[in-house]
Design a protein around this motif. Structure first.
Motif, short mmCIF file in Angstrom:
data_model
loop_
_atom_site.label_atom_id
_atom_site.label_comp_id
_atom_site.label_asym_id
_atom_site.label_seq_id
_atom_site.Cartn_x
_atom_site.Cartn_y
_atom_site.Cartn_z
N GLN A 99 -10.11 3.27 -6.90
CA GLN A 99 -8.58 3.08 -5.83
C GLN A 99 -7.55 2.43 -6.65
OE1 GLN A 99 -8.28 5.10 -4.12
NE2 GLN A 99 -6.16 4.09 -3.38
N ASN A 100 -6.75 2.11 -7.31
CA ASN A 100 -6.04 1.58 -7.50
C ASN A 100 -4.48 0.77 -6.46
OD1 ASN A 100 -4.66 -0.14 -9.67
ND2 ASN A 100 -3.18 1.12 -9.99
N SER A 101 -4.10 1.62 -5.82
CA SER A 101 -2.43 0.85 -4.36
C SER A 101 -3.40 0.81 -3.19
CB SER A 101 -1.94 2.28 -4.84
OG SER A 101 -2.35 3.39 -5.30
N ASP A 125 -6.96 -6.47 -9.66
CA ASP A 125 -6.68 -7.51 -9.87
C ASP A 125 -5.45 -7.87 -9.35
OD1 ASP A 125 -7.15 -8.99 -12.79
OD2 ASP A 125 -4.54 -7.25 -13.26
N THR A 126 -4.88 -7.28 -8.57
CA THR A 126 -3.25 -7.97 -8.41
C THR A 126 -3.52 -8.59 -7.04
OG1 THR A 126 -2.82 -5.74 -6.68
CG2 THR A 126 -2.06 -6.04 -8.56
N PHE A 127 -4.79 -8.93 -6.35
CA PHE A 127 -4.65 -9.51 -5.23
C PHE A 127 -6.29 -10.61 -5.15
CE2 PHE A 127 -8.07 -7.30 -3.14
CZ PHE A 127 -7.57 -5.66 -3.35
N LYS A 128 -6.76 -10.89 -6.79
CA LYS A 128 -7.57 -11.36 -6.11
C LYS A 128 -7.32 -12.61 -5.97
CE LYS A 128 -7.10 -12.52 -11.86
NZ LYS A 128 -7.20 -11.81 -12.93
N ARG A 446 -5.68 -10.83 4.57
CA ARG A 446 -7.23 -9.43 5.16
C ARG A 446 -5.80 -8.37 4.71
NH1 ARG A 446 -11.78 -10.57 8.84
NH2 ARG A 446 -11.71 -8.35 8.27
N ARG A 447 -7.13 -7.46 3.97
CA ARG A 447 -6.69 -6.28 3.08
C ARG A 447 -7.57 -5.68 5.02
NH1 ARG A 447 -3.65 -5.02 -1.65
NH2 ARG A 447 -2.95 -7.25 -1.78
N PHE A 458 -17.04 -2.09 -4.25
CA PHE A 458 -17.15 -2.88 -5.44
C PHE A 458 -15.51 -3.38 -5.82
CE2 PHE A 458 -21.06 -1.22 -5.19
CZ PHE A 458 -21.88 -1.46 -6.01
N TYR A 459 -15.32 -4.57 -5.85
CA TYR A 459 -13.70 -4.79 -6.15
C TYR A 459 -13.88 -5.18 -7.33
CZ TYR A 459 -12.73 -5.35 -1.15
OH TYR A 459 -12.39 -4.91 0.53
#
Ligand SMILES: [Zn+2]
Length: 494
Positions: A99-101, A125-128, A446-447, A458-459
């Motif tokens: 899942q990318n978005s 990657d965008t929110f690490k 938080r997401r 898994f992130y």
């Protein structure tokens, strides 16, 4: 899409741009895209997406899928009337969704219910940077280290406390010793003084006796002795001394009178030596011994003297001093004065005899008291020396015990420390083994949508490992190689 179906229903990759094939999900036409930058893939006509669950496919999706065997990729799963393409379905039937978005909580639940056995791999990657982690190993090791230090400190503290209690006892005994030995030297000094007194006993008793006639306070020994002397002796001494003073005074007064008589001007009357005397000084009862001398006749050879017939005759001369001089026969007076002096001297002799006898008695008592005080002092000195020896022995024993304690404790401490060191070494290696790769972590923002996911997540943050979420704030670092050997175990790379 990496794969579509050819005319014979075989799963194929595109081999050139513009190649035609059939979508395995909707049976619509797909066209091959074979560029130089992106991974070669199929695209629906007009880039239409036939699976609403599928987002726009990125290289990230394609690179992940390519890690798995071809047969596992883009597997169409049909349950009743619903059909979806799973990104990967392993031989064990586990669906892996990349899942990318961001997606809605409803979609997450829907997909988890549909696939049943699945895991999520999320492109983080965008929110690490929004993700803060702390190694469980590090924090547990820190806790462990604190515990370790505390145990060592506690050990040392117990040791120090006991040492301090020894030191305190020793110090108390030593300060008691100092005050006792000060007391001892005071007593010894006193003893020296008393012994000097004994060397010249006569002087000492005389000194004490001399103090008896005063009320002043004297140095302790003298005072103590003074108070212990027999009171009647002291009283007698005082009386005798008073009597002696009185006798002395009488003798002196007689001498004085004698001297004044002898100093009067002599004059010979009727062949006898008379003394000139002012009229007022003649005792009226002694008128018979007195004569009045006509002043004018004193310049001639014949003195004209008058004796008094009676007391009243004598008294008549009171106002005749301008014409008369007066004289008196001093013989009786001189005899009486001599007698007075002799009596006084005799009295003084006998008083002095009594006095010296009294002094002898007092002196005896004084020296007895002195000896008693000395023997008491000797006893006190002996006792004090015993106490001092005792204290010295006690201090010595304590010091020996302290030394023994230190030797024993040194050994025990070394052993206990070694034990603690070993225990904590084991504990540390256990922490490192058990918690390896685990992290506690939290999102800065938080997401929330992913909180509803029940399936493993898994992130992917673009490293050679994934963050596997094991609890609300717990994560485990899973190397991608480990992830692949778990989920892609029959895949043989390249
Ligand atoms: Zn389709």
């Amino acid at each position: 899409m990496q794969f579509s179906l050819d005319q014979n229903n075989r799963k194929i990759r595109p081999s050139f741009s513009g190649q035609r094939a059939i979508c395995p999900l909707c049976n619509g036409q797909v066209i091959g895209k074979c560029g130089e930058i992106y991974v070669w893939h199929w695209q629906h006509y007009q880039d239409r997406n036939c699976d609403p669950w599928k987002e726009h496919e990125t290289d990230w999706h394609r690179r992940w899928k390519a890690k798995f065997p071809q047969e596992w990729q883009e597997v169409v799963i049909e349950i009743y009337d619903k059909k979806h393409i799973a990104d990967v379905k392993t031989a064990k039937g586990v669906v892996i969704e990349f899942q990318n978005s961001p997606i809605s909580t409803a979609t997450i639940r829907e997909r988890e219910e549909f696939y049943e056995k699945m895991i999520w791999v999320i492109n983080a990657d965008t929110f690490k940077d929004n993700f803060k982690t702390r190694s469980t190993v590090t924090s547990k090791l820190r806790e462990e280290e604190n515990e370790y230090l505390l145990e060592l400190r506690t050990l040392d503290t117990e040791y120090k406390d006991e040492l301090e209690s020894y030191d305190k006892q020793i110090k108390n005994i030593e300060s008691a010793s100092i005050s006792k030995s000060n007391e001892l030297s005071r007593l010894k000094e006193k003893m020296e003084t008393l012994e000097e007194n004994c060397l010249n006993k006569t002087d000492f008793s005389q000194k004490v006796i001399n103090t008896l006639s005063t009320e002043y306070y004297f140095a302790d020994t003298v005072n103590v002795i003074r108070q212990k002397l027999d009171n009647s002796l002291k009283q007698q001494l005082k009386e005798i001394q008073n009597q002696i003073t009185e006798a002395d005074r009488e003798i002196k007064a007689a001498e004085q009178t004698m001297l004044s008589v002898l100093n009067m001007e002599p004059i010979t009357i009727e062949g006898k030596e008379f003394r000139l005397i002012p009229y007022k000084d003649i005792p009226k009862l002694a008128y018979q011994k007195a004569r009045a001398i006509l002043k004018e006749s004193r310049k001639t050879f014949f003195l004209q003297c008058v004796d008094f017939k009676s007391e009243s005759d004598f008294l008549n001369y009171d106002y005749k001093e301008s014409h008369y001089d007066f004289a008196i026969d001093p013989t009786d007076k001189i005899d009486r004065l001599k007698e007075k002096q002799d009596t006084g001297k005799n009295k003084l002799l006998s008083l002095n005899e009594i006095l010296s006898e009294l002094k002898e008695q007092l002196s005896y008592q004084i020296l007895q008291e002195l000896e008693f005080i000395i023997s008491e002092l000797e006893f006190d000195i002996q006792e004090l020396m015993k106490v001092l020896n005792n204290l010295t022995a006690q201090a010595g024993a304590l010091k020996r015990n302290k030394a023994k304690f230190m030797i024993r404790m040194e050994k025990e401490l070394t052993a206990s420390k070694a034990e603690i060191v070993l225990k904590h070494k084991n504990s540390r290696s256990q922490i490192m083994t058990v918690n390896k790769g685990y992290y506690s972590a939290g999102w800065k923002y938080r997401r929330n949508s992913w909180n509803v996911a029940l399936m493993p997540i898994f992130y992917d943050i673009g490293e050679d490992y994934l963050w596997y979420q094991t609890g609300k704030h717990k994560f485990k670092k899973v190397p991608i190689a480990n992830f692949m050997s778990k989920y892609g175990h029959i895949f043989i790379s390249g």
